[in-house]
Write a protein that holds these residues in place. Structure first.
Motif, PDB file in Angstrom:
ATOM      1  N   GLU A   1      -3.576   2.744  12.951  1.00 22.83           N
ATOM      2  CA  GLU A   1      -2.164   2.567  12.579  1.00 22.83           C
ATOM      3  C   GLU A   1      -2.014   1.532  11.467  1.00 22.83           C
ATOM      4  OE1 GLU A   1       0.668   3.983  13.232  1.00 22.83           O
ATOM      5  OE2 GLU A   1       0.041   5.406  14.744  1.00 22.83           O
ATOM      6  N   HIS A   2      -2.888   0.523  11.455  1.00 21.69           N
ATOM      7  CA  HIS A   2      -2.809  -0.444  10.358  1.00 21.69           C
ATOM      8  C   HIS A   2      -3.190   0.203   9.037  1.00 21.69           C
ATOM      9  CE1 HIS A   2      -2.818  -4.119   8.115  1.00 21.69           C
ATOM     10  NE2 HIS A   2      -4.099  -3.985   7.804  1.00 21.69           N
ATOM     11  N   LEU A   3      -4.212   1.048   9.051  1.00 20.33           N
ATOM     12  CA  LEU A   3      -4.598   1.737   7.819  1.00 20.33           C
ATOM     13  C   LEU A   3      -3.480   2.669   7.347  1.00 20.33           C
ATOM     14  CD1 LEU A   3      -8.354   2.649   8.477  1.00 20.33           C
ATOM     15  CD2 LEU A   3      -7.452   0.849   6.983  1.00 20.33           C
ATOM     16  N   THR A   4      -2.891   3.424   8.269  1.00 23.95           N
ATOM     17  CA  THR A   4      -1.826   4.344   7.858  1.00 23.95           C
ATOM     18  C   THR A   4      -0.583   3.577   7.413  1.00 23.95           C
ATOM     19  OG1 THR A   4      -1.079   4.600  10.168  1.00 23.95           O
ATOM     20  CG2 THR A   4      -2.635   6.225   9.325  1.00 23.95           C
ATOM     21  N   ALA A   5      -0.296   2.456   8.067  1.00 26.27           N
ATOM     22  CA  ALA A   5       0.849   1.645   7.649  1.00 26.27           C
ATOM     23  C   ALA A   5       0.620   1.054   6.264  1.00 26.27           C
ATOM     24  CB  ALA A   5       1.111   0.537   8.671  1.00 26.27           C
ATOM     25  N   THR A   6      -0.620   0.666   5.985  1.00 28.04           N
ATOM     26  CA  THR A   6      -0.951   0.142   4.657  1.00 28.04           C
ATOM     27  C   THR A   6      -0.734   1.209   3.589  1.00 28.04           C
ATOM     28  OG1 THR A   6      -2.547  -1.464   5.501  1.00 28.04           O
ATOM     29  CG2 THR A   6      -2.818  -0.752   3.219  1.00 28.04           C
TER      30      THR A   6
ATOM     31  N   VAL B   1       2.162   1.116   0.542  1.00 30.36           N
ATOM     32  CA  VAL B   1       1.840   1.307  -0.871  1.00 30.36           C
ATOM     33  C   VAL B   1       2.582   2.517  -1.430  1.00 30.36           C
ATOM     34  CG1 VAL B   1      -0.031   1.912  -2.464  1.00 30.36           C
ATOM     35  CG2 VAL B   1      -0.362   0.106  -0.760  1.00 30.36           C
ATOM     36  N   THR B   2       2.672   3.590  -0.650  1.00 24.80           N
ATOM     37  CA  THR B   2       3.377   4.793  -1.097  1.00 24.80           C
ATOM     38  C   THR B   2       4.846   4.506  -1.361  1.00 24.80           C
ATOM     39  OG1 THR B   2       1.862   6.246   0.105  1.00 24.80           O
ATOM     40  CG2 THR B   2       4.021   7.155  -0.448  1.00 24.80           C
TER      41      THR B   2
ATOM     42  N   PRO C   1      -4.972   5.306 -10.805  1.00 29.32           N
ATOM     43  CA  PRO C   1      -3.847   4.469 -10.359  1.00 29.32           C
ATOM     44  C   PRO C   1      -4.230   3.324  -9.430  1.00 29.32           C
ATOM     45  CG  PRO C   1      -3.851   6.510  -9.120  1.00 29.32           C
ATOM     46  CD  PRO C   1      -4.943   6.653 -10.149  1.00 29.32           C
ATOM     47  N   GLY C   2      -5.481   3.275  -8.968  1.00 23.94           N
ATOM     48  CA  GLY C   2      -5.926   2.136  -8.169  1.00 23.94           C
ATOM     49  C   GLY C   2      -5.434   2.141  -6.740  1.00 23.94           C
ATOM     50  N   TYR C   3      -5.616   3.258  -6.039  1.00 29.91           N
ATOM     51  CA  TYR C   3      -5.137   3.348  -4.655  1.00 29.91           C
ATOM     52  C   TYR C   3      -5.690   2.229  -3.783  1.00 29.91           C
ATOM     53  CZ  TYR C   3      -3.929   8.178  -5.989  1.00 29.91           C
ATOM     54  OH  TYR C   3      -3.420   9.291  -6.615  1.00 29.91           O
ATOM     55  N   TRP C   4      -7.018   2.072  -3.812  1.00 27.70           N
ATOM     56  CA  TRP C   4      -7.617   1.063  -2.940  1.00 27.70           C
ATOM     57  C   TRP C   4      -7.303  -0.346  -3.415  1.00 27.70           C
ATOM     58  CZ3 TRP C   4      -8.873   0.577   1.776  1.00 27.70           C
ATOM     59  CH2 TRP C   4      -9.640  -0.509   2.194  1.00 27.70           C
TER      60      TRP C   4
ATOM     61  N   PRO D   1      -5.346  -5.778  -0.394  1.00 33.86           N
ATOM     62  CA  PRO D   1      -4.760  -7.035   0.090  1.00 33.86           C
ATOM     63  C   PRO D   1      -4.053  -6.897   1.433  1.00 33.86           C
ATOM     64  CG  PRO D   1      -4.278  -6.704  -2.238  1.00 33.86           C
ATOM     65  CD  PRO D   1      -4.856  -5.415  -1.736  1.00 33.86           C
ATOM     66  N   LEU D   2      -3.472  -5.738   1.692  1.00 34.60           N
ATOM     67  CA  LEU D   2      -2.816  -5.515   2.976  1.00 34.60           C
ATOM     68  C   LEU D   2      -3.833  -5.233   4.076  1.00 34.60           C
ATOM     69  CD1 LEU D   2       0.148  -3.249   1.797  1.00 34.60           C
ATOM     70  CD2 LEU D   2       0.267  -5.650   2.471  1.00 34.60           C
ATOM     71  N   VAL D   3      -4.885  -4.496   3.752  1.00 31.81           N
ATOM     72  CA  VAL D   3      -5.900  -4.137   4.747  1.00 31.81           C
ATOM     73  C   VAL D   3      -6.558  -5.381   5.325  1.00 31.81           C
ATOM     74  CG1 VAL D   3      -8.159  -3.057   5.073  1.00 31.81           C
ATOM     75  CG2 VAL D   3      -6.367  -1.844   3.834  1.00 31.81           C
TER      76      VAL D   3
END
Length: 306
Positions: A145-150, A154-155, A253-256, A261-263
């Motif tokens: 859930e933390h990964l999906t929330a991150t 960003v989205t 676009p630099g997704y990662w 920083p949030l991860v």
């Protein structure tokens, strides 16, 4: 996608009971159908196979993942003294059930395009169904859930990332991002309640070790699945392919680069999933989604030339 295909895709989208909503409502299940199964589209983001595969690859994880999340939290719901949190679990479960339905259709659409969906889903199913310990399932749920929330944060912070996407796919991922933000704290709140007798150190180790396991598993499955997407697209996965992938993730676009920083905040001992701009992002996301579907309804009401 040509004009006729776009019109067909839009005609298959349906929206039920998802008004702009009262800002006092935290978790709002929205029964939306996006029509992707009826109109599967290859390379729907910027006409770019790699960008599209990175996002399509997320959908591979989601149907089994969301069923896993629901089981994880439902196990603890009857044990909770906090009735408000128990009610949030119910709202969470309904949202995730709608996500499961739409991503099952999404993955069927990928199969229609010739992608090896069953092969890509197999390690996800095997991994998630191997977890038998409830508290570990809950910790894994918090990590995912933390990964999906991150990704969702960003989205919504950078809607331009999906600006050139096929509309049905853009709507689905914006909807999913919005609802992930609405329920992003629920799993960690349940973990806190379920581990109230743990020492802070034990709770921290459970949370972060589960996160390490999730990140490694997600990375290995994703890299393997990218090669399967490329195979069907007729793209060679040599050094040039992987160098361009690194550029998409870390350059433009630099997704990662935007997510990292949030991860890493998950490793902070006092981690709190709520960001200072969450409420603004949720309001903007709700407004965007409502306006999008109202525009779609308005377009449907315009008489079509013979």
């Amino acid at each position: 996608m040509n004009i006729a295909q776009k019109a067909s895709a839009d005609s298959n989208a349906t929206w039920k009971g998802a008004a702009p909503a009262d800002d006092n409502e935290d978790i709002i299940p929205r029964d939306i159908r996006f029509g992707i199964l009826e109109n599967p589209t290859r390379h729907w983001l910027d006409g770019d196979p790699q960008k599209t595969a990175l996002i399509d690859g997320l959908s591979i994880f989601l149907p089994e993942g969301e069923r896993y999340f629901i089981r994880s939290l439902k196990h603890y719901a009857p044990k909770l003294k906090d009735k408000q949190l128990a009610a949030e679990i119910n709202g969470y479960a309904v949202q995730e059930a709608f996500h499961t339905r739409e991503h099952e259709d999404y993955n069927r659409a990928l199969a229609q395009l010739g992608y090896e969906v069953e092969t890509m889903e197999a390690p996800v199913i095997k991994t998630l169904r191997s977890d038998k310990i409830p508290i570990f399932r809950l910790a894994v749920t918090c990590a995912i859930e933390h990964l999906t929330a991150t990704l969702s944060t960003v989205t919504l912070r950078h809607p331009e990332l999906l600006e050139n996407a096929t509309p049905a796919y853009r709507r689905l991922w914006m909807w999913h991002a919005l609802e992930e933000l609405e329920h992003k704290a629920v799993a960690l709140d349940v973990l806190a309640a379920a581990t109230k007798n743990y020492s802070p150190f034990k709770r921290y180790m459970l949370r972060t070790m589960a996160f390490n396991a999730v990140c490694w598993t997600f990375l290995t499955i994703t890299l393997k699945n990218l090669t399967l997407f490329a195979k069907v697209d007729g793209i060679k996965t040599g050094p040039r392919y992987w160098m361009r992938l690194l550029w998409v993730l870390f350059g433009k676009p630099g997704y990662w680069r935007k997510c990292a920083p949030l991860v890493i905040k998950y490793y902070l001992p006092g981690f709190n999933p709520i960001n200072k701009d969450d409420h603004d992002l949720i309001r903007k996301g709700r407004s965007w989604l409502y306006d999008e579907f109202m525009s779609l309804e308005a377009a449907r009401s315009v008489p079509q030339a013979g």
